[in-house]
Design an enzyme around this catalytic site. Structure first.
Site, PDB file in Angstrom:
ATOM      1  CB  ALA A   1      -0.912  -0.012   1.219  1.00 38.96           C
ATOM      2  CE  LYS A   2       5.800   0.452  -3.326  1.00 35.26           C
ATOM      3  NZ  LYS A   2       4.968  -0.666  -3.829  1.00 35.26           N
ATOM      4  NE  ARG A   3      -3.077   3.384   1.703  1.00 35.23           N
ATOM      5  CZ  ARG A   3      -3.251   2.766   0.538  1.00 35.23           C
ATOM      6  NH1 ARG A   3      -2.246   2.648  -0.319  1.00 35.23           N
ATOM      7  NH2 ARG A   3      -4.422   2.268   0.201  1.00 35.23           N
TER       8      ARG A   3
ATOM      9  CB  THR B   1       4.734  -1.593   1.617  1.00 29.40           C
ATOM     10  OG1 THR B   1       3.577  -1.251   0.856  1.00 29.40           O
ATOM     11  CG2 THR B   1       5.136  -3.022   1.280  1.00 29.40           C
TER      12      THR B   1
END
Lengths: 273, 273
Positions: free
Chosen positions: B92-94, B118
């Site tokens: 999700a690369k939040r 992620t």
């Protein structure tokens, strides 16, 4: 929406207020829990109450994703409800490889018809440019955020240029496009850093969180950050949407939004005449 | 899932393969479009075909969000279908302020029961630590990614330490927790940078994208990155899930996964005996 259209709305409403729709089931008035879609019902009443004082709405995706597919339905309904002449920001802080950014762009720009999306710069150019291919859509790139952790990396000095990381982010990314489809996030808690930011991007719009609860001063932000087309969108979330906690929450939100709008009208008068 | 459990699975399956479920309606075999939920049907067959060769699955959220609330339903069904003894990564690369990160943690860890997510480091400590409060859940922090744009900022030299930004990200974030609930993303296309990464975090697991299509070498990654508990999760997405394009796509995916698993078994034998 174009930059010129955005500026015209700012003049028309004498406001550069963005209302952050960080709508949380555990914080909305309890009588709304009877509604079929409580989050949408809350947003609808907030929008009705604040629309005349605001030029933008900014739902933070986390609050909708936390409710799963039902939350995304609430967001889709909210986006359909928001009048088309107001600027919308998907506060998603995405950042992924090009192939994947294309999918996020589709999600926010095509499916939900947002005008803009917030993007994190860490993965560089190919994580940002796919969003820029949509006409009249915008990237709002994180530069200097308003949280405590922003000092961990954003303020590090870069050896080759003697600039801070967030300045380097602005300088480099500004070359990928222009002020017609890029904006930057700069926290109000760092109003004086706006001097340096304006030296790098005099014409870009800046999205400013952190006025109010987080301690930023609207007056200082305008002093250092306003340009000839205003160039500022100042966000308030909790200070407006949770101004009231009972059946009259709409009126309380309207009052809070009106108060900020009046301060903004005075600042526009002072700086732009 | 604990670090020890993850290592036991790696030994049991002689594999440290993660299958990336970047499932795209426009790329899945056309006969699946007749299914009620084509994306779930595709994922189900990919999982059935690859489960014995893989120790992790990694859906990239963008591909589900691009389909709106229906896409999130496909993801929820997929998460319910994945066997509980396999590690799951929400790619999700939040990265957002603490208050908001709490909501993302709820979305991924409570609602969808992912083992890990992620996270992008740009906003610093308070954007990462809310995820670390969940027992047996993991943060996979972006350090050195495998895309072209990773050179824009991640490789910048930091004046105060003489380190690159991604090294500074690893050094600082490693102090926020430990190898039992943090991992780092390091692209396979930078295998030699693993020497420096291992000097900073000898015990942490690393999630490695970029083997195969993007040109990274599994052998080099293992040479410079493997530790006593393997310490590597190597991802392949398109090379496996789109290995076939007709009714037999499951068998093609199984073959592609098996081939990687056999190379991994040989590397485990070589380095760990």
């Amino acid at each position: 929406m174009t930059r010129q259209q955005l500026f015209e709305k700012i003049r028309e409403k004498e406001s550069f207020l963005c209302v952050g729709l960080d709508s949380d089931l555990s914080k909305i008035p309890s009588h709304l829990h009877k509604a079929i879609d409580p989050i949408f019902e809350f947003n609808k009443q907030i929008i009705d109450a604040t629309y005349q004082y605001a030029i933008a709405y900014k739902p933070n995706l986390a609050f909708y994703e936390a409710l799963g597919s039902k939350g995304m339905e609430s967001l889709e309904r909210t986006m359909e409800y928001i009048p088309k002449d107001i600027f919308t920001i998907a506060d998603a802080k995405r950042g992924d490889i090009g192939n994947t950014s294309n999918m996020y762009a589709k999600a926010f720009f095509e499916n939900m018809n947002f005008d803009s999306v917030t993007v994190a710069p860490y993965m560089g150019e190919d994580s940002v440019t796919p969003y820029l291919e949509y006409p009249r859509k915008w990237v709002v790139l994180l530069a200097a955020t308003s949280n405590k952790g922003s000092f961990d990396f954003q303020e590090l000095m870069i050896e080759s240029t003697g600039e801070k990381l967030y300045e380097q982010v602005i300088r480099k990314s500004a070359s990928w496009s222009n002020a017609n489809n890029m904006m930057y996030v700069v926290g109000a808690t760092r109003a004086e850093s706006l001097i340096g930011v304006r030296a790098l991007v005099p014409d870009h719009f800046l999205l400013i969180p952190g006025v109010g609860a987080q301690g930023g001063s609207l007056e200082q932000v305008c002093k250092y950050g306003m340009n000839k087309q205003c160039g500022l969108i100042v966000n308030s979330s909790r200070g407006i949407i949770y101004a009231g906690s009972d059946e009259n929450f709409g009126a309380a939100a309207a009052n809070a939004a009106k108060k900020l709008q009046q301060e903004m009208a005075a600042q526009l008068q002072l700086h732009l005449g």
